[in-house]
Design an enzyme around this catalytic site. Sequence first.
Site, PDB file in Angstrom:
ATOM      1  N   ARG A   1       0.898  -1.085   0.152  1.00  0.00           N
ATOM      2  CA  ARG A   1       0.106  -0.081   0.099  1.00  0.00           C
ATOM      3  C   ARG A   1       0.847   1.455  -0.015  1.00  0.00           C
ATOM      4  NH1 ARG A   1      -5.105   1.978   3.873  1.00  0.00           N
ATOM      5  NH2 ARG A   1      -3.499   1.460   5.595  1.00  0.00           N
TER       6      ARG A   1
ATOM      7  N   ASP B   1      -5.251   1.560  13.463  1.00  0.00           N
ATOM      8  CA  ASP B   1      -4.000   2.417  13.084  1.00  0.00           C
ATOM      9  C   ASP B   1      -4.371   3.801  12.944  1.00  0.00           C
ATOM     10  OD1 ASP B   1      -5.366   2.923  10.435  1.00  0.00           O
ATOM     11  OD2 ASP B   1      -4.542   1.443   9.665  1.00  0.00           O
TER      12      ASP B   1
END
Length: 638
Positions: A199, A497
Amino acid sequence: MSYNDFIIRDNLKEAYPDVYTPEALSALSALAHFNKRIKEVMATRMQRRAARQQNKTRITFLDPESTIPGTDIKVQDAREGKFEGSVIPADLQRQWIQGTGPAAKPDTPVESSIRNVAYALLSGADGWMFDGEDALGQISTMSLDNQRNLKLAIHKDPVFLKVAAKVAEEMNRWSKSFLGRDIVTDWESQLNFTTKIFRARGLHLDDRHIRDADGVAMAASIVDPTLYVVNNYKELQKNGSSIVLYLPKIQTAEEAGVWGSLLDALEDHLGLEAGTIKVYVLVEQLEATHQLMEIRAALGKHFVGYNTGRWDYINSVSDAMAWDTDFVNPNIEAITMTYGYMRNYEDRVRRTVNTPDINGNFALWQGGMEPNIPVGSEEGVSASMKKAVAGAEREQREGASGKWVAHWKMVHIVRPVWEKVGDANQLGREFPRLSYTQQDADGLILIEPAPTDIRGARNLLSVALQYGNAFGQGMQAAALKPADFFGNDDILYLMEDMATGEIRLSILWEWVHKGAIITEADSETDTSAGTVFSEALYIKLLDQEYDKLLKADTKDVYESSKSTTLPIAREIADVYILSEVKPPWFIDLLNINLNNSDLDTAKSRIDLYMTTLAQEGTRITENLDFVGYEKRADVSAL
């Protein structure tokens, strides 16, 4: 070291010759011109946002007779599937479980840092998204450590193999005690099982180490995929693996088109066949749900699927509706994937992927994140694992071909949901085609009755502060829970996160500035049901929750952070929540304070950011510590 097209700060080229290889530098030079285009679309994004706030307007669907900006694709053609998409590669056909996490740890030697990759590739996940964005800390040179570790692992360097052998033993010790069996039988062959996925950071973020020839911070969306692909594509292809990226934070088909052009140029530079680089797109933005078929068309042969994330999406809806005093989110715990606007968003995604392109190709839908980890009391773990499995079963029934987990221990707990069904995927499962009515648009911002209470406010505040603090420590992903539950093993830590911090501050901003109505009485604050959530109440709760963090054991809040990064996290949260001008990203204020532990310096930088946002309508996204270059006259004093 200077190049014709970009500048690398300090001595990083010499310190990371395995990352900044001649081939990678050549590719960066070839793609450097995209920096200007990316800055243009990001400026346009901010202008749209400002116009919505000023004119009090909602996001709408595109005119079907228009053309997607930056492309020659007609909107109606995109909606009807009149474009060439991608055949799903063999190693992406079955992605029942994808894990996600960074490939590096903060301030640790390679032998320790690379353990993250070993856990991932030995986990038994069908794919692992190694994160360069929300879950990867950015202090010091972590983005480069992330790239280095991935290269070592993909090339099966002896350093990695030595670590993997030890990690396999540790994983089996855990699995024997929890699952009653080994999960790693042949560690060397198991390293080949998991599809490697990367990512990149979104278009809205800048790289901290590179500026273009004009001294403008280089978009991280140029740097991240270039370094990853150039350094690993030959080895991946030699092993029969696809080159796969996850693309985050795309808001419009125009932005998707920029990504498509960037990847086309990278393929062309490397002599790869068009469409070799495959991408999943995380649907994290409300505006994107109005343009799903258009985004898919703009990415064409690159596009393989969508992922329905929860955290950033909630933040984007809150941000897009900041002007509407009637739009107030409830407690974060109530906003599940079956809640109001989330339910409608998920439905649009599954309809999109099951609409065929011009060649009859469908796309994949990867479900959302499971943040639970099996660590806690027997009762707490049992209840949480049942909830996790039930969530996976729901997504499978709804049409997802797989889902995400945030920790390797969850792979063998959740993956059996898809194993029992046995189908590799749900490509082409029949759902109604997308429609573009006012009712559809209303559904994407549908608020449903749910609790808005003091317990919810405490949870929002406590976790937001902790994620801000973790960010400053180099841990954008961490297992956290509200301070009131420290020491209570029945309440599990959730592995989330930085995006979850974004959500929490957005919701608290709503509660303060829109006067959220408290739905339940609270004796501790002497608050009755029907009370308006005021600035004074917020300040009272902030003081209380912050005090709990200061008193927490180092297990939950590092002692050293209590006089360094935690006060900065509090300052950022306080400025964000009390500001009449809502900041677009919590992470912006954290990014400009990376590697800084001085509160006065932080206050100056926060003030600079907020003043620039209010007066110029722009974000500060550059690294303010880039030695030898000061874009702003007042930055040098910071």
